[in-house]
Design a protein around this motif. Structure first.
Motif, PDB file in Angstrom:
ATOM      1  N   THR A  64       0.851  -1.190   0.000  1.00 23.12           N
ATOM      2  CA  THR A  64       0.000   0.000   0.000  1.00 23.12           C
ATOM      3  C   THR A  64       0.883   1.233   0.000  1.00 23.12           C
ATOM      4  N   ARG A  65       0.499   2.196  -0.814  1.00 23.03           N
ATOM      5  CA  ARG A  65       1.178   3.492  -0.844  1.00 23.03           C
ATOM      6  C   ARG A  65       0.197   4.554  -0.364  1.00 23.03           C
ATOM      7  N   ARG A  71      -3.004  10.670  -1.884  1.00 23.48           N
ATOM      8  CA  ARG A  71      -3.158   9.567  -2.831  1.00 23.48           C
ATOM      9  C   ARG A  71      -2.948   8.224  -2.148  1.00 23.48           C
ATOM     10  N   THR A  72      -3.700   7.223  -2.609  1.00 30.02           N
ATOM     11  CA  THR A  72      -3.543   5.850  -2.149  1.00 30.02           C
ATOM     12  C   THR A  72      -3.395   4.941  -3.354  1.00 30.02           C
ATOM     13  N   GLU A  73      -2.409   4.056  -3.310  1.00 32.73           N
ATOM     14  CA  GLU A  73      -2.222   3.037  -4.343  1.00 32.73           C
ATOM     15  C   GLU A  73      -2.012   1.703  -3.647  1.00 32.73           C
ATOM     16  N   LYS A  74      -2.424   0.629  -4.315  1.00 31.50           N
ATOM     17  CA  LYS A  74      -2.265  -0.706  -3.751  1.00 31.50           C
ATOM     18  C   LYS A  74      -1.864  -1.683  -4.844  1.00 31.50           C
ATOM     19  N   THR A  87       6.593   5.599  -7.604  1.00 24.44           N
ATOM     20  CA  THR A  87       5.532   6.548  -7.291  1.00 24.44           C
ATOM     21  C   THR A  87       6.128   7.945  -7.283  1.00 24.44           C
TER      22      THR A  87
END
Length: 415
Positions: A64-65, A71-74, A87
C-alpha cells in the motif's frame, strides 16, 4: 554535510529475529531529497535469514502506498524477485510504503519483522508549518520564572543499589500547590568528587509502569531519571493500572484547551523542577547537561532543552507530538496524538524546538506514523543550534525491521 551509510546500529538484530523472513528495502537515491513530481523508486526484497539472506520465493505479498498528498495506491505480487514500486508526490511531503506477507487465507502475517514500513519525501524543506502563538516566548518565560520563584519541598530517600559503585536516590519535589510533584531517581558514582560529574536527564516514553533505574548510564555521570506523571516510581502493578484507568485516564488526550491543566504543562514543569534540584547538587560540574528520551520522552527532552538555557546537549529519538497542525490544517498524514487545539500550539514539540539553542541530535523512522516524518522535518528545521538528523529507512516507531537498514545523516538544513 550529508551522507548515506549502512547503519551498524541494527546489525545485531539479525541473530535475534524470531522469524526467518524479513524485508530489505531502499530507494534509488537519498530518500528525502526528491523533488515534487520526481519518480521515487523503491526496491523491496523478501529475504530469508535461514537461507543466507537469499530471496525468499513463493510468498504472496501485498503493498500500500499512502502519502501527504492524499493519494492511495495498492498492489499485489509474488516474492520471487524484488518488488519495484515507482511513485511520486505532487506536493511537498512524504510517501509511506507498507508491504506485508500474506498467509494462506490472504491475511497479513503477524510476525514483527514480516512487514516493511518506510518511505520517502519530496521537497521536505518546503513543508508548510503552523505559526508560533504571538505570546509563545513570553508565556514560557513567565511560567519558568513562576516555577523557579515558587518554593518547593523535597523528599530524598536513598534506596538499595544493586551496584555497589552506584548510589541511588529516590526523589519527590513539589511543583505548584495542588499539582503533581516531580518524581524519579538520581544516580551517581559513590566515589565521585565534588563538581566532577556531567548531568544526564532522561525522560521515558508513554506508559504506566515502574520507572527504570539506569545503572549503566551512571558510572561517570549524575543521572536524573524523571517519571512520566509525577507518580511513585517503584510501586506494585495495581498502582499503575489505577493510574491508567482512573486517575490519569486519557493522559495527554484531555484538558487540551487549558494551558495549565493539560498534561503536557505539568509534565514539562516537573522536568524543569527535577533539573532545578539536580543543578543544586555539589556533584554536578556546573557546565554539562544532556537531555535525552524516546517518543514522549523525546518530546520532554526537547521541552527541557527549550525551557532551560543551561542544557548543553539534547538528544531525541522519534519525538512525539511534533506538528499537530499537519493533519488538521495541512491535510497531511497524522499520527497517534491528541487532536489539534490552539492551546497545544504552546506544547507542540516542533514549536518548542525553536527555543532549543544547544546542539541537538534527532533520530526518526521513515515508516513511523505514530510520529510522522513530516512533523520531524519541521521540528529539525526549527532547531536553533547546531543539529544532526538521523533518518532510518524501514523503521516504524522505534524498531528497525531489517538487519542492515539504510540511514541518512544530515548535519545541516535539508535543501
Amino acid at each position: 554535510m550529508k551522507k548515506i551509510i549502512f547503519a551498524a546500529f541494527c546489525a545485531s538484530i539479525l541473530p535475534l529475529f524470531a522469524e526467518s523472513l524479513y524485508f530489505d528495502g531502499k530507494t534509488d537515491k537519498n530518500p528525502v531529497l526528491y523533488q515534487v513530481g520526481e519518480p521515487m523508486v523503491f526496491t523491496i526484497a523478501l529475504r530469508d535469514k535461514d537461507a543466507e539472506n537469499e530471496i525468499a520465493k513463493g510468498h504472496r505479498i501485498t503493498w500500500t502506498r499512502l502519502g501527504d498528498d492524499g493519494r492511495t495506491e495498492k498492489g499485489n505480487a509474488v516474492s520471487d524477485q524484488p518488488l519495484i514500486i515507482t511513485t511520486k508526490s505532487e506536493k511537498p511531503g512524504f510517501v509511506w510504503i507498507k508491504v506485508n506477507i500474506l498467509d494462506e487465507n490472504g491475511n497479513p502475517r503477524k510476525g514483527i519483522y514480516e512487514n516493511f514500513t518506510g518511505g520517502a519525501g519530496a521537497e521536505v524543506n518546503k513543508l508548510q508549518a503552523d505559526s508560533l502563538p504571538d505570546d509563545f516566548k513570553t508565556f514560557w518565560d513567565a511560567e519558568i520564572q513562576k516555577l523557579h520563584s515558587t518554593p518547593y519541598t523535597k523528599k530524598i530517600t536513598e534506596i538499595a543499589s544493586r551496584d555497589p559503585a552506584v548510589k541511588v536516590l529516590k526523589f519527590e519535589l513539589s511543583t505548584f500547590p495542588g499539582d503533581r510533584p516531580a518524581t524519579g531517581y538520581i544516580l551517581y558514582p559513590v566515589d565521585a568528587a565534588k563538581k566532577s560529574l556531567p548531568m544526564l536527564v532522561n525522560f521515558t516514553g508513554y506508559g504506566f509502569h515502574k520507572t527504570n533505574i539506569p545503572y549503566s548510564a551512571s558510572k561517570k555521570q549524575l543521572v536524573v531519571e524523571v517519571t512520566r506523571q509525577g507518580e511513585e516510581p517503584d510501586r506494585e502493578p495495581e498502582y499503575y493500572k489505577n493510574l491508567q484507568t482512573v486517575e490519569m485516564k486519557g493522559y495527554c488526550f484531555r484538558n487540551n484547551n487549558d494551558k495549565h491543566k493539560n498534561d503536557f504543562y505539568g509534565m514539562y514543569m516537573r522536568g524543569q523542577r527535577a533539573m532545578q534540584y539536580a543543578e543544586s547538587l555539589d556533584l554536578w560540574n556546573g557546565k554539562d547537561i544532556t537531555t535525552s528520551g524516546g517518543s514522549m520522552g523525546a518530546a520532554q527532552s526537547i521541552a527541557a532543552a527549550a525551557l532551560n538555557p543551561k542544557v548543553t546537549r539534547c538528544t531525541a529519538f522519534i519525538p512525539w507530538v511534533a506538528d499537530l497542525a499537519g493533519k488538521a490544517k495541512f491535510k497531511r498524514l497524522g499520527g497517534w496524538a491528541p487532536e489539534y487545539t490552539e492551546t497545544l500550539r504552546y506544547f507542540d514539540t516542533a514549536n518548542l524546538a525553536s527555543r532549543v539553542k544547544c546542539p541537538a541530535e534527532i533520530t526518526i523512522g521513515l515508516g513511523d506514523y505514530i510520529c510522522p516524518p513530516s512533523g520531524q522535518m519541521i521540528l529539525f528545521r526549527n532547531l536553533g543550534g547546531k543539529k544532526t538528523l538521523k533518518i532510518r529507512q524501514n523503521m516504524g516507531h522505534g524498531r528497525c525491521l531489517q538487519p542492515n537498514p539504510y540511514e541518512v545523516i544530515f548535519n545541516e538544513e535539508i535543501r
